[in-house]
Design a protein around this motif. Structure first.
Motif, PDB file in Angstrom:
ATOM      1  N   PHE A 291       0.827  -1.211   0.000  1.00 18.13           N
ATOM      2  CA  PHE A 291       0.000   0.000   0.000  1.00 18.13           C
ATOM      3  C   PHE A 291       0.861   1.261   0.000  1.00 18.13           C
ATOM      4  CE2 PHE A 291      -3.187  -2.799   2.470  1.00 18.13           C
ATOM      5  CZ  PHE A 291      -3.554  -3.428   1.287  1.00 18.13           C
ATOM      6  N   THR A 292       1.990   1.192   0.692  1.00 20.24           N
ATOM      7  CA  THR A 292       2.932   2.314   0.659  1.00 20.24           C
ATOM      8  C   THR A 292       3.466   2.517  -0.756  1.00 20.24           C
ATOM      9  OG1 THR A 292       3.584   1.920   2.962  1.00 20.24           O
ATOM     10  CG2 THR A 292       5.085   3.230   1.594  1.00 20.24           C
ATOM     11  N   ALA A 293       3.764   1.410  -1.438  1.00 18.45           N
ATOM     12  CA  ALA A 293       4.250   1.484  -2.821  1.00 18.45           C
ATOM     13  C   ALA A 293       3.186   2.081  -3.738  1.00 18.45           C
ATOM     14  CB  ALA A 293       4.660   0.103  -3.303  1.00 18.45           C
ATOM     15  N   LEU A 294       1.914   1.753  -3.492  1.00 21.74           N
ATOM     16  CA  LEU A 294       0.830   2.347  -4.278  1.00 21.74           C
ATOM     17  C   LEU A 294       0.783   3.858  -4.078  1.00 21.74           C
ATOM     18  CD1 LEU A 294      -2.213  -0.092  -3.909  1.00 21.74           C
ATOM     19  CD2 LEU A 294      -1.237   0.746  -6.051  1.00 21.74           C
ATOM     20  N   ARG A 295       0.849   4.280  -2.820  1.00 21.41           N
ATOM     21  CA  ARG A 295       0.768   5.712  -2.527  1.00 21.41           C
ATOM     22  C   ARG A 295       1.965   6.469  -3.101  1.00 21.41           C
ATOM     23  NH1 ARG A 295      -0.733   3.541   2.552  1.00 21.41           N
ATOM     24  NH2 ARG A 295       1.312   4.020   3.429  1.00 21.41           N
ATOM     25  N   ASP A 296       3.141   5.819  -3.072  1.00 24.26           N
ATOM     26  CA  ASP A 296       4.367   6.480  -3.524  1.00 24.26           C
ATOM     27  C   ASP A 296       4.662   6.224  -4.996  1.00 24.26           C
ATOM     28  OD1 ASP A 296       4.614   7.311  -0.914  1.00 24.26           O
ATOM     29  OD2 ASP A 296       6.138   5.830  -0.369  1.00 24.26           O
ATOM     30  N   THR A 297       3.739   5.565  -5.691  1.00 29.34           N
ATOM     31  CA  THR A 297       3.894   5.211  -7.108  1.00 29.34           C
ATOM     32  C   THR A 297       5.203   4.467  -7.364  1.00 29.34           C
ATOM     33  OG1 THR A 297       4.870   7.345  -7.755  1.00 29.34           O
ATOM     34  CG2 THR A 297       2.455   7.169  -7.802  1.00 29.34           C
ATOM     35  N   ARG A 298       5.460   3.469  -6.533  1.00 32.54           N
ATOM     36  CA  ARG A 298       6.669   2.650  -6.664  1.00 32.54           C
ATOM     37  C   ARG A 298       6.307   1.163  -6.727  1.00 32.54           C
ATOM     38  NH1 ARG A 298      11.526   4.606  -5.837  1.00 32.54           N
ATOM     39  NH2 ARG A 298      12.244   2.639  -4.951  1.00 32.54           N
ATOM     40  N   VAL A 299       5.190   0.856  -7.352  1.00 30.10           N
ATOM     41  CA  VAL A 299       4.755  -0.538  -7.437  1.00 30.10           C
ATOM     42  C   VAL A 299       5.732  -1.396  -8.241  1.00 30.10           C
ATOM     43  CG1 VAL A 299       2.928  -2.088  -8.246  1.00 30.10           C
ATOM     44  CG2 VAL A 299       2.341   0.030  -7.042  1.00 30.10           C
ATOM     45  N   PRO A 300       6.282  -0.944  -9.384  1.00 31.02           N
ATOM     46  CA  PRO A 300       7.255  -1.791 -10.091  1.00 31.02           C
ATOM     47  C   PRO A 300       8.448  -2.172  -9.217  1.00 31.02           C
ATOM     48  CG  PRO A 300       6.514  -0.013 -11.515  1.00 31.02           C
ATOM     49  CD  PRO A 300       5.974   0.294 -10.148  1.00 31.02           C
ATOM     50  N   GLU A 301       8.941  -1.226  -8.423  1.00 29.89           N
ATOM     51  CA  GLU A 301      10.067  -1.532  -7.537  1.00 29.89           C
ATOM     52  C   GLU A 301       9.650  -2.534  -6.464  1.00 29.89           C
ATOM     53  OE1 GLU A 301      10.741   2.468  -9.378  1.00 29.89           O
ATOM     54  OE2 GLU A 301       9.052   1.416  -8.474  1.00 29.89           O
ATOM     55  N   TRP A 302       8.436  -2.345  -5.922  1.00 32.89           N
ATOM     56  CA  TRP A 302       7.943  -3.284  -4.899  1.00 32.89           C
ATOM     57  C   TRP A 302       7.788  -4.673  -5.495  1.00 32.89           C
ATOM     58  CZ3 TRP A 302       3.885  -6.599  -4.414  1.00 32.89           C
ATOM     59  CH2 TRP A 302       3.635  -7.108  -3.139  1.00 32.89           C
ATOM     60  N   ALA A 303       7.246  -4.769  -6.698  1.00 36.60           N
ATOM     61  CA  ALA A 303       7.046  -6.070  -7.342  1.00 36.60           C
ATOM     62  C   ALA A 303       8.378  -6.767  -7.571  1.00 36.60           C
ATOM     63  CB  ALA A 303       6.293  -5.897  -8.655  1.00 36.60           C
ATOM     64  N   GLY A 304       9.390  -6.014  -7.963  1.00 29.93           N
ATOM     65  CA  GLY A 304      10.699  -6.616  -8.174  1.00 29.93           C
ATOM     66  C   GLY A 304      11.312  -7.142  -6.899  1.00 29.93           C
ATOM     67  N   ALA A 305      11.013  -6.500  -5.770  1.00 28.20           N
ATOM     68  CA  ALA A 305      11.572  -6.910  -4.487  1.00 28.20           C
ATOM     69  C   ALA A 305      10.719  -7.960  -3.784  1.00 28.20           C
ATOM     70  CB  ALA A 305      11.744  -5.687  -3.579  1.00 28.20           C
ATOM     71  N   ASN A 306       9.515  -8.216  -4.289  1.00 29.68           N
ATOM     72  CA  ASN A 306       8.598  -9.156  -3.632  1.00 29.68           C
ATOM     73  C   ASN A 306       8.006 -10.143  -4.642  1.00 29.68           C
ATOM     74  OD1 ASN A 306       8.045  -7.972  -0.645  1.00 29.68           O
ATOM     75  ND2 ASN A 306       8.259  -6.276  -2.100  1.00 29.68           N
ATOM     76  N   PRO A 307       8.840 -10.952  -5.294  1.00 27.43           N
ATOM     77  CA  PRO A 307       8.343 -11.860  -6.342  1.00 27.43           C
ATOM     78  C   PRO A 307       7.367 -12.904  -5.821  1.00 27.43           C
ATOM     79  CG  PRO A 307      10.615 -12.393  -5.738  1.00 27.43           C
ATOM     80  CD  PRO A 307      10.300 -11.085  -5.081  1.00 27.43           C
ATOM     81  N   ARG A 308       7.389 -13.169  -4.525  1.00 29.42           N
ATOM     82  CA  ARG A 308       6.473 -14.156  -3.965  1.00 29.42           C
ATOM     83  C   ARG A 308       5.019 -13.777  -4.207  1.00 29.42           C
ATOM     84  NH1 ARG A 308       5.446 -14.992   2.551  1.00 29.42           N
ATOM     85  NH2 ARG A 308       3.631 -16.379   2.358  1.00 29.42           N
ATOM     86  N   TRP A 309       4.743 -12.489  -4.243  1.00 34.72           N
ATOM     87  CA  TRP A 309       3.353 -12.024  -4.342  1.00 34.72           C
ATOM     88  C   TRP A 309       2.985 -11.569  -5.750  1.00 34.72           C
ATOM     89  CZ3 TRP A 309       0.840 -13.451  -0.228  1.00 34.72           C
ATOM     90  CH2 TRP A 309       1.503 -13.540   1.002  1.00 34.72           C
ATOM     91  N   VAL A 310       3.855 -11.837  -6.719  1.00 32.93           N
ATOM     92  CA  VAL A 310       3.620 -11.420  -8.100  1.00 32.93           C
ATOM     93  C   VAL A 310       3.361 -12.651  -8.955  1.00 32.93           C
ATOM     94  CG1 VAL A 310       4.549 -10.184 -10.096  1.00 32.93           C
ATOM     95  CG2 VAL A 310       5.068  -9.394  -7.771  1.00 32.93           C
ATOM     96  N   ASN A 311       2.276 -12.637  -9.724  1.00 35.99           N
ATOM     97  CA  ASN A 311       1.907 -13.762 -10.577  1.00 35.99           C
ATOM     98  C   ASN A 311       2.338 -13.512 -12.013  1.00 35.99           C
ATOM     99  OD1 ASN A 311       0.506 -14.892  -8.363  1.00 35.99           O
ATOM    100  ND2 ASN A 311      -1.343 -13.755  -8.887  1.00 35.99           N
ATOM    101  N   ARG A 312       2.834 -14.541 -12.644  1.00 34.13           N
ATOM    102  CA  ARG A 312       3.138 -14.459 -14.073  1.00 34.13           C
ATOM    103  C   ARG A 312       1.877 -14.792 -14.846  1.00 34.13           C
ATOM    104  NH1 ARG A 312       8.486 -17.647 -15.645  1.00 34.13           N
ATOM    105  NH2 ARG A 312       7.988 -16.526 -17.589  1.00 34.13           N
ATOM    106  N   LEU A 313       1.415 -13.890 -15.665  1.00 31.55           N
ATOM    107  CA  LEU A 313       0.176 -14.079 -16.404  1.00 31.55           C
ATOM    108  C   LEU A 313       0.454 -14.450 -17.863  1.00 31.55           C
ATOM    109  CD1 LEU A 313      -1.890 -11.048 -15.056  1.00 31.55           C
ATOM    110  CD2 LEU A 313      -1.722 -13.359 -14.138  1.00 31.55           C
TER     111      LEU A 313
END
Length: 313
Positions: A291-313
């Motif tokens: 949610f912090t990444a959403l507010r700070d517009t840093r979702v790509p960086e968060w996704a790169g650091a948290n691959p466990r929660w990212v799905n490959r579509l």
């Protein structure tokens, strides 16, 4: 909207006019959850609600089946489909006839009366939870969405775990296969007897959205005006939208460069927990910084650091 954007910009005004006459418009966002002004040059956040009930339907038992926050970083070269667990334990704000309190997040749609009121209460709930305001929202009628898939000639879904539907008793065996609308919607609703439970259901629904966009790009809709018209009418009949005052043609033009393979699926960091005999999902460490990444517009960086929660579509 993204479906139309994948069709290209040729004839955009004609497409917009045709689509604009079929889609319902409502004030789906509560003022407290709405961005005062949508800037198409910046990062965007949209609320996507999937339900079997349209506005005006019986308000009883109108819980939302799917809740996604669609985050589009500035530049519109990627989009993140953030699935909110339907059983997530949250604080629901008060609404007419409802005093507010702790409940599952999908209950917000019901307590708000379904339709426009339900979407507003859900938008407020998620805005308070995440700290963001939305640039628009869409309410998707799943029964109508079946027709969109059928008009596209079905979509290709890859089943990773065999499962039998608790609704129709159909068996879904592993492997990639062509599915019509009814079979697709049946499959992506399953969560019982899957190793990841509701997390698998979220991932399958994200995969369905990717498959629809892939299919739209394959069927050469621009060269088949009859099929295009049918798809547009089916999409319009399945959607209620709130564009936050942005003209539809401007939004479509801005989204024109977003390819289907730019979609990323995200799960909210969380885990199941039984409280007083009721099964809930609770945030893992407050959402693990998402949610912090959403507010700070840093979702790509968060996704790169948290691959466990990212799905490959």
């Amino acid at each position: 909207m993204v479906l139309l954007a994948t069709l290209g910009v040729a004839g955009l005004h004609w497409l917009t006019s045709r689509y604009d006459r079929t889609v319902a418009k409502e004030q789906l966002l509560d003022p407290a959850a709405r961005n005062k002004r949508t800037d198409l040059d910046g990062a965007l956040n949209y609320l996507l609600i999937g339900s079997d009930h349209r506005p005006g339907a019986n308000p009883e038992d109108q819980r939302s089946d799917s809740i996604l926050i669609v985050h589009v970083p500035a530049g519109m070269r990627q989009a993140y489909l953030i699935s909110v667990p339907r059983d997530l334990l949250v604080a629901l704000p008060a609404a007419p006839g409802f005093p507010g309190g702790q409940d599952k997040v999908n209950a917000a749609y019901e307590h708000g009366g379904g339709g426009e009121g339900g979407a507003r209460l859900l938008s407020t709930t998620l805005s308070r939870l995440t700290g963001i305001r939305f640039d628009g929202a869409a309410l998707v009628d799943f029964s109508g969405f079946k027709q969109v898939i059928d008009q596209l000639g079905g979509i290709r879904m890859c089943v990773d775990t065999p499962v039998r539907s608790i609704h129709t008793r159909q068996q879904f065996d592993t492997g990639c296969q062509q599915m019509d609308g009814a079979r697709t919607l049946d499959y992506v609703r399953q969560r019982y007897d899957l190793p990841g439970g509701d997390y698998d259901r979220q991932r399958h629904q994200q995969q369905m959205l990717r498959a629809v966009l892939d299919r739209a790009g394959e069927t050469r809709l621009r060269s088949d005006p009859v099929k295009l018209d049918r798809v547009l009418r089916a999409a319009g009949g399945a959607l209620t939208v709130d564009t936050n005052g942005v003209p539809l043609d401007e939004l479509l033009f801005a989204l024109r460069g977003l390819p289907a393979d730019a979609l990323r699926g995200v799960q909210v960091p969380s885990y199941p927990q039984t409280i007083d005999g009721v099964s809930y999902v609770v945030l893992d460490n407050g959402g693990g910084g998402l949610f912090t990444a959403l507010r700070d517009t840093r979702v790509p960086e968060w996704a790169g650091a948290n691959p466990r929660w990212v799905n490959r579509l």
